[in-house]
Design a protein around this motif. Sequence first.
Motif, PDB file in Angstrom:
ATOM      1  N   VAL A   1      -2.723   9.077   9.595  1.00 21.58           N
ATOM      2  CA  VAL A   1      -0.705   9.929   9.532  1.00 21.58           C
ATOM      3  C   VAL A   1      -1.345  11.358   8.777  1.00 21.58           C
ATOM      4  N   SER A   2      -0.970  12.580   9.824  1.00 18.98           N
ATOM      5  CA  SER A   2      -1.848  13.415   9.239  1.00 18.98           C
ATOM      6  C   SER A   2      -0.478  13.993   7.965  1.00 18.98           C
ATOM      7  N   LYS A   3      -0.555  14.886   7.304  1.00 16.50           N
ATOM      8  CA  LYS A   3       0.166  14.737   6.483  1.00 16.50           C
ATOM      9  C   LYS A   3       0.424  16.567   5.921  1.00 16.50           C
ATOM     10  N   ARG A   4       1.248  17.601   5.479  1.00 14.05           N
ATOM     11  CA  ARG A   4       0.538  18.733   5.050  1.00 14.05           C
ATOM     12  C   ARG A   4       1.252  18.304   3.731  1.00 14.05           C
ATOM     13  N   LEU A   5       0.068  18.994   2.968  1.00 12.10           N
ATOM     14  CA  LEU A   5       0.132  18.844   1.473  1.00 12.10           C
ATOM     15  C   LEU A   5       0.687  19.274   0.860  1.00 12.10           C
ATOM     16  N   ALA A   6       1.558  21.388   1.306  1.00 13.99           N
ATOM     17  CA  ALA A   6       2.586  21.371   0.506  1.00 13.99           C
ATOM     18  C   ALA A   6       3.824  21.001   1.439  1.00 13.99           C
ATOM     19  N   GLY A   7       3.968  20.199   2.343  1.00 11.83           N
ATOM     20  CA  GLY A   7       5.645  19.493   2.766  1.00 11.83           C
ATOM     21  C   GLY A   7       6.576  18.887   2.106  1.00 11.83           C
ATOM     22  N   ARG A   8       7.632  19.491   1.980  1.00 12.03           N
ATOM     23  CA  ARG A   8       8.073  17.968   1.543  1.00 12.03           C
ATOM     24  C   ARG A   8       9.137  16.932   1.635  1.00 12.03           C
ATOM     25  N   TYR A   9       9.199  15.923   2.101  1.00 12.34           N
ATOM     26  CA  TYR A   9       9.794  15.079   1.701  1.00 12.34           C
ATOM     27  C   TYR A   9      11.475  14.563   2.386  1.00 12.34           C
ATOM     28  N   GLU A  10      11.109  15.096   3.711  1.00 10.74           N
ATOM     29  CA  GLU A  10      12.419  14.978   4.538  1.00 10.74           C
ATOM     30  C   GLU A  10      12.907  13.969   5.620  1.00 10.74           C
ATOM     31  N   PRO A  11      14.065  12.705   4.619  1.00  7.84           N
ATOM     32  CA  PRO A  11      14.729  11.775   5.607  1.00  7.84           C
ATOM     33  C   PRO A  11      14.721  11.655   6.632  1.00  7.84           C
TER      34      PRO A  11
ATOM     35  N   GLY B   1      14.948   8.042 -12.450  1.00  4.61           N
ATOM     36  CA  GLY B   1      15.572   7.868 -11.057  1.00  4.61           C
ATOM     37  C   GLY B   1      15.449   9.556 -11.053  1.00  4.61           C
ATOM     38  N   ARG B   2      14.421  10.202 -11.242  1.00  2.65           N
ATOM     39  CA  ARG B   2      14.726  11.863 -10.627  1.00  2.65           C
ATOM     40  C   ARG B   2      14.286  12.171  -9.276  1.00  2.65           C
ATOM     41  N   VAL B   3      15.065  12.432  -8.297  1.00  2.00           N
ATOM     42  CA  VAL B   3      14.554  12.385  -7.213  1.00  2.00           C
ATOM     43  C   VAL B   3      13.837  13.626  -6.817  1.00  2.00           C
ATOM     44  N   ILE B   4      12.386  13.869  -6.705  1.00  2.00           N
ATOM     45  CA  ILE B   4      11.516  14.732  -6.035  1.00  2.00           C
ATOM     46  C   ILE B   4      11.038  15.366  -4.926  1.00  2.00           C
ATOM     47  N   LEU B   5      12.149  14.678  -4.375  1.00  2.00           N
ATOM     48  CA  LEU B   5      11.862  14.308  -2.415  1.00  2.00           C
ATOM     49  C   LEU B   5      11.541  16.456  -2.627  1.00  2.00           C
ATOM     50  N   ASN B   6      12.158  17.259  -2.902  1.00  2.00           N
ATOM     51  CA  ASN B   6      11.850  18.676  -2.948  1.00  2.00           C
ATOM     52  C   ASN B   6      10.166  19.023  -3.018  1.00  2.00           C
TER      53      ASN B   6
ATOM     54  N   PRO C   1       5.970  19.458  -3.001  1.00  2.00           N
ATOM     55  CA  PRO C   1       5.418  19.324  -2.194  1.00  2.00           C
ATOM     56  C   PRO C   1       4.206  17.938  -2.483  1.00  2.00           C
ATOM     57  N   LEU C   2       4.520  17.611  -1.129  1.00  3.39           N
ATOM     58  CA  LEU C   2       3.165  15.822  -1.294  1.00  3.39           C
ATOM     59  C   LEU C   2       2.257  16.257  -2.603  1.00  3.39           C
TER      60      LEU C   2
ATOM     61  N   VAL D   1       1.229  -0.794  -0.117  1.00  6.92           N
ATOM     62  CA  VAL D   1       0.384   0.034   0.077  1.00  6.92           C
ATOM     63  C   VAL D   1       0.567   1.066   0.177  1.00  6.92           C
ATOM     64  N   LEU D   2       1.079   2.044  -1.272  1.00  8.13           N
ATOM     65  CA  LEU D   2       1.716   2.918  -1.245  1.00  8.13           C
ATOM     66  C   LEU D   2       1.145   4.676  -0.826  1.00  8.13           C
ATOM     67  N   PHE D   3       2.153   5.287  -0.256  1.00  4.94           N
ATOM     68  CA  PHE D   3       2.310   6.782  -0.065  1.00  4.94           C
ATOM     69  C   PHE D   3       2.467   7.731  -0.814  1.00  4.94           C
ATOM     70  N   ASP D   4       3.712   7.214  -1.138  1.00  4.55           N
ATOM     71  CA  ASP D   4       4.628   8.334  -1.375  1.00  4.55           C
ATOM     72  C   ASP D   4       5.160   7.604  -2.190  1.00  4.55           C
ATOM     73  N   LEU D   5       5.762   9.153  -3.371  1.00  7.06           N
ATOM     74  CA  LEU D   5       7.376   8.931  -4.859  1.00  7.06           C
ATOM     75  C   LEU D   5       8.056   9.194  -4.323  1.00  7.06           C
ATOM     76  N   LEU D   6       9.400   9.180  -3.955  1.00  8.86           N
ATOM     77  CA  LEU D   6      10.483   9.960  -3.370  1.00  8.86           C
ATOM     78  C   LEU D   6      11.398  10.408  -4.999  1.00  8.86           C
ATOM     79  N   ALA D   7      11.066   9.648  -5.638  1.00 12.26           N
ATOM     80  CA  ALA D   7      11.986   9.120  -7.142  1.00 12.26           C
ATOM     81  C   ALA D   7      11.224   8.513  -8.726  1.00 12.26           C
ATOM     82  N   ASP D   8      11.502   9.903  -9.942  1.00 12.69           N
ATOM     83  CA  ASP D   8      10.406   8.852 -10.774  1.00 12.69           C
ATOM     84  C   ASP D   8      10.926   8.496 -11.215  1.00 12.69           C
TER      85      ASP D   8
END
Length: 333
Positions: A170-180, A115-120, A122-123, A105-112
């Motif tokens: 789990v609650s998340k900000r729509l504008a939030g970036r992914y910060e490992p 291999g393009r990293v998209i951590l920065n 927004p959610l 069950v997936l909830f995030d994409l870290l690299a498209d």
Amino acid sequence: MLAAPVDAVPEGRDLVHEPKWDGWRAIAFREADGVYLQSRAGRNLTTYFPDITRAVRAAVPPGVVLDGELIVWERGRANFAQLQRRVTAGRAVLHMARECPAHYVLFDLLADVGGRVILNLPLARRRARLERLLAGAPAQLTVSPQTADMREVSDWLLNWTVAVGIEGVVSKRLAGRYEPGRRGWSKFRTRMVTEAIVGGVTGSISRPEALLLGRFDRRGRLRYTGRSHPLTTDQRAALAEQLSLPRMPRRGAVAHPWPNPLPASWSGQLDRPEPLPYVQVDPTVVAEIDADVAFEHGRWRHRVRYARARPDLSVYDVPLLLGEEEGYYGDPG
């Protein structure tokens, strides 16, 4: 990215909510020649989930990195024990994957793709790309539900915790970036107040540090059901006055129904597979506890919070273990 515990589901215009699934968090790296699955603790899970690696390899282009939860469904409900059995299955893992397949069950994409990293990003944008990427994926790869509607959140907490086996929200900000590694999300666990019997303590009877708890099954046997968080100073002092060593057994009986040390397999903690030394006590004290809903096969998977002793209750007032819960333990050794 991690989530910090909160006492209530936060509300706000920029917030969205997702079910907190009862599974194993895992990152999937779709490499050029295969798939690598990694646990939250950095453990290699690839060989335990051939069904998932096969599905990711078939549906996801190379370079993609996914974040989600590994789940095994049994009769429509998440079954955490089935995940644990994958680790000890050995050569039988392929049979298990066929008989009781896992889902991712997936909830995030870290690299498209590529291999393009998209951590920065927004959610909201990462989520949109994830949905497009998995539009034609098999049912084993599912995008987790997400909502800003608090009425839907209430429905999850009221109905899904029992019917589906989610642990909370789990609650998340729509504008939030992914910060490992950062606890930038919030998690609310559904909890309940109930009772259990004190069967042992870590530390000593005069200064107990944590409680080992149990409940009777229908045959009158006291079964281990879980462990508490560390006690406060005041709780230790109050409990010490009520605890006592096990009574001398009658001829042919055992002094205490649990082995000492407590077997590592009883704790269900795969990251710390060591027997637990403890002090056995006379199982006559009833504890009121605050526990989450991850109660499976007769045990709380997470530590519970001790609230107070209940001298007004008999140990026979404590809820019994019923049904399939009794078959999980087996005899020590």
